[in-house]
Write an enzyme that holds these catalytic residues in place. Structure first.
Site, mmCIF file in Angstrom:
data_model
loop_
_atom_site.group_PDB
_atom_site.id
_atom_site.type_symbol
_atom_site.label_atom_id
_atom_site.label_comp_id
_atom_site.label_asym_id
_atom_site.label_seq_id
_atom_site.Cartn_x
_atom_site.Cartn_y
_atom_site.Cartn_z
ATOM 1 N N TRP A 101 50.941 34.850 45.976
ATOM 2 C CA TRP A 101 50.744 36.493 46.608
ATOM 3 C C TRP A 101 51.077 37.347 47.444
ATOM 4 C CZ3 TRP A 101 48.574 37.575 41.954
ATOM 5 C CH2 TRP A 101 48.096 36.262 40.905
ATOM 6 N N ASP A 171 43.694 40.608 52.037
ATOM 7 C CA ASP A 171 43.417 40.285 50.491
ATOM 8 C C ASP A 171 42.380 39.203 50.673
ATOM 9 O OD1 ASP A 171 42.671 39.339 48.190
ATOM 10 O OD2 ASP A 171 45.523 39.235 47.450
ATOM 11 N N LYS A 195 35.912 35.656 41.735
ATOM 12 C CA LYS A 195 36.347 33.873 42.194
ATOM 13 C C LYS A 195 34.653 33.984 43.255
ATOM 14 C CE LYS A 195 41.218 34.832 42.821
ATOM 15 N NZ LYS A 195 41.694 33.800 42.366
#
Length: 359
Positions: A101, A171, A195
């Site tokens: 990511w 993030d 999430k």
């Protein structure tokens, strides 16, 4: 009949939240309509939105120095939105590469300006975090970006980087609200909802107000943080139902005792699973123990040929979505806030059973 869903995202939601949404689906509090049918500018939805923001600020300890934005899309859309808003015309942004990511964030930012990869753990297979003393940062960087938890690899920082006067950008898609955090250490936090917050389609951005108003002239209106903040995240029709469900999750978290209580539960869940893996001769986790993720726990079996059989048995027992990401293989158990401790116990029980029979 509810299964234990270990998916990395879209992830399991609290059962109490789903039941409340089910009850309110056709008629929200006597209005005769569903939340997903409401005008986003109606008094009813504005109240939902304002309450959600208030509860999030209370949970995360977000001061008035920060704007809270409920934007459409996900964390990946922010990979471009952040440099467009913060990098300027000739600035340099520092990034730390610790997994898939962060690599994606770096690749996208490079499309908009100068990016300095201050540190990387790729040479270790992204199994550890480089010591901050080794980072080659830019003194006058526009911002320093890091990914506190790499969802795919299961690698997590056990510290908040020191960035001095350089705004720190994180993030936090897979760790937000999972434990206490000093928001004041960061300039900007972004988190895809799917999430620990709610369903996909929504991304929450927490941005220090002094960082607003810096967008480049070519920044699309819908990606300009100042515009979104000035319009209360309603410059256009927002993801209303996802926002509503996020608000229900925030209420649920408060009922559980807030992020302090969730942190204690999450630490216990992770410790149980890692403890079982470490005491097994059949299962293994590749990550440096200092930087193991609480939220996403990858593990391998003693024989990869048994992966299919393991997953088939897990599915039969209502232990779902345990296959690891296609880029790394193996297994992965995601233990977000809504995963009950009983789910972890059930997984460990099955793993012990499988090891006894096939190990």
């Amino acid at each position: 009949s509810r299964a234990y869903n270990f998916c990395a995202g879209p992830a399991t939601l609290p059962e109490a939240v789903l039941k409340q949404a089910e009850t309110e689906l056709l008629d929200w509090r006597g209005t005769g309509m569903s939340v997903m049918e409401m005008s986003h500018r109606s008094d009813e939805f504005v109240a939902i939105a304002e309450t959600a923001e208030k509860d999030l600020r209370e949970l995360a300890g977000i001061s008035d120095d920060y704007a809270v934005l409920f934007m459409q899309g996900g964390a990946s859309s922010q990979f471009a939105t952040i440099p467009l808003n913060l990098l300027g015309e000739n600035g340099t942004a520092d990034y730390v590469s610790t997994g898939i990511w962060s690599k994606k964030a770096i690749a996208e930012a490079k499309r908009f300006g100068n990016v300095n990869v201050a540190a990387s753990s790729e040479d270790s297979g992204f199994t550890t975090i480089p010591d901050q003393s080794s980072w080659a940062t830019t003194p006058d960087a526009a911002y320093l970006h890091y990914t506190p938890n790499e969802t795919i690899g299961g690698l997590e920082y056990n510290f908040v980087p020191e960035s001095g006067s350089v705004p720190l950008v994180a993030d936090m898609s897979s760790t937000i609200l999972s434990r206490p955090l000093d928001v004041s250490k960061l300039g900007l936090i972004y988190a895809g909802a799917q999430k620990n917050i709610g369903p996909s389609g929504l991304v929450v951005v927490i941005v220090r107000k002094d960082l607003l108003g810096k967008a480049r002239k070519e920044t699309p209106t819908m990606m300009n943080y100042q515009v979104i903040a000035d319009n209360g995240s309603m410059y256009n029709t927002p993801a209303t139902y996802s926002w509503y469900l996020a608000g229900l999750v925030f209420k649920w978290l408060k009922e559980q005792g807030g992020v302090q209580a969730m942190g204690e539960i999450n630490a216990r869940k992770a410790s149980k699973l890692y403890g079982f893996i470490d005491n097994s001769d059949f299962y293994a986790n590749p990550i440096d123990p200092r930087f193991r993720s609480w939220m996403n726990i990858p593990f391998t079996l003693g024989d990869d040929a048994l992966n299919g059989e393991f997953l088939k048995g897990a599915n039969a027992r209502g232990l779902l979505n345990l296959a690891g990401h296609r880029s790394v293989g193996g297994m992965r158990a995601s233990l977000y806030n809504a995963m009950p401790e009983a789910g972890v116990d059930a997984l460990i029980g099955y793993m012990a059973e499988f090891e006894k029979e096939r190990g």
